[in-house]
Design an enzyme around this catalytic site. Sequence first.
Site, PDB file in Angstrom:
ATOM      1  N   ARG A 163       0.846  -1.186   0.000  1.00  0.00           N
ATOM      2  CA  ARG A 163       0.000   0.000   0.000  1.00  0.00           C
ATOM      3  C   ARG A 163       0.882   1.237   0.000  1.00  0.00           C
ATOM      4  NH1 ARG A 163      -3.494  -2.457  -1.712  1.00  0.00           N
ATOM      5  NH2 ARG A 163      -5.651  -2.721  -1.020  1.00  0.00           N
ATOM      6  N   HIS A 199       0.298  -0.341  -9.829  1.00  0.00           N
ATOM      7  CA  HIS A 199      -0.507  -1.154  -8.909  1.00  0.00           C
ATOM      8  C   HIS A 199      -0.981  -2.422  -9.619  1.00  0.00           C
ATOM      9  CE1 HIS A 199      -3.197  -0.891  -5.091  1.00  0.00           C
ATOM     10  NE2 HIS A 199      -2.905  -2.155  -5.370  1.00  0.00           N
ATOM     11  N   GLU A 203      -3.827   7.353  -5.810  1.00  0.00           N
ATOM     12  CA  GLU A 203      -3.819   6.614  -7.066  1.00  0.00           C
ATOM     13  C   GLU A 203      -5.008   6.996  -7.936  1.00  0.00           C
ATOM     14  OE1 GLU A 203      -1.426   2.588  -5.665  1.00  0.00           O
ATOM     15  OE2 GLU A 203      -3.570   2.467  -6.037  1.00  0.00           O
TER      16      GLU A 203
END
Length: 325
Positions: free
Chosen positions: A237, A286, A266
Site C-alpha cells: 500500500r 498497482h 492513485e
Amino acid sequence: MTKVVAVLEPGYADYATERALLAEHGVEVVAVPESEAAAPALARLDPVAVLLRERPFGAGEIAAAPGLRGVVRYGVGVDNIDLAAAREAGIYVANVPDYGAEHEVSDHAVALYLAVNRRIPARDAEVRSGGWGVGQAAMIPGRRAAVLGLVGYGRIARAAAAKFRALGFVRVLAHDPGVPDAELRREGVTPADPDTICREADVISLHAPLVAGTHHIIDARRIALMKPTTILVNVARGGLVDEPALAAALAEGRIFGAGIDVFEDEPPAPAANPLFEAPNTVLTDHGAWYSEASVERLQTLAAQEVARVLAGQPPENWVNRWPTR
C-alpha cells in the site's frame, strides 16, 4: 423489480463470471462508469450489493443505497472502505484474500528489485539512445550474503522470501505483530523491529496492510537509518511510505533505489509526486497482483461472497464483524 449488484470502478474486461454465478439470485450486474460519481449512481440503482476495487466507499455512499446488504472488495486491502459505518448500518464487508496472487505479487517484488539493482530501465534507455558501457558509469553494488527485510509476513511475503533466498540472500528479517516470533524462527526468519530492518537490510520489501499503525511506517527517520546501498520495494500500500521523504533520500543519494507499485494517491499525478523525478526508481501501476489466472479467480471468489450475502449468510471473509447469535 430486478435487484442490482453494482460494480464501482469497473476495470476488468467483462463481468460474465459475476453474471453467471449470481444469475440464480435474480440480480442484474451493472458496471458503473468511473466517470459517474458513486453516491448518485448508488441512489439511482439502490443495489443490494457492491463490488469495488480502490474507489473510496464511506458513509455517504452507504446512505445513498438504503437496500445495500454487502460490499465486497476485489482484493485484500479494505482501507478504502469505512468499516465502522458499514457495521453500524448492518452491511457486510468482505475481501478476497486468497485468490492466489501471492505468486504474482512476489514475482513483481523480485522483478522490481532486480530492475532497480541492475539499473535496467536506465541502461535500456542509454542503449536505445546510442550509449554503451553504462554498467561502468553507474555504481551497482554486489549483493553477496545480502540481507532481506520484510515488513509484513503473510503469504506474499513468505513467497517473496523464498524467491529472494534463491537469488542468494542469506538472511531474512521480518516484522509482523500478527506472527509469533517462534513461528518466524521455525521458518528460518529472524524477528526484527522496523528500525532494525531499516538499519540492517540490503533490500526492504513491504507487505503489510495499511492501518493506523502502519501509515508511513517507512518515514524520514527510518529512511535515514538505511544504508546507501539499500533498495526499498513496495507492492503493498502506498500509504506505508512517506513518499516525499523517500524521494528526497533518493535524490540525495542516501539510499540506492526504490521499486514502487503502489502510491498514496492513485493514480498518482506525475507533477505532484516527487517519486517521478527520483533517480534509480522503477514505478509500476498497482499491477503486481495481475495475471489472467488471478483475475479470473478474483472475480469468481468475489462473486461467491456476494452470493453468500444474497442467500442470507455472512461472507466467508467477513472483515467488519459484529456479534452474532
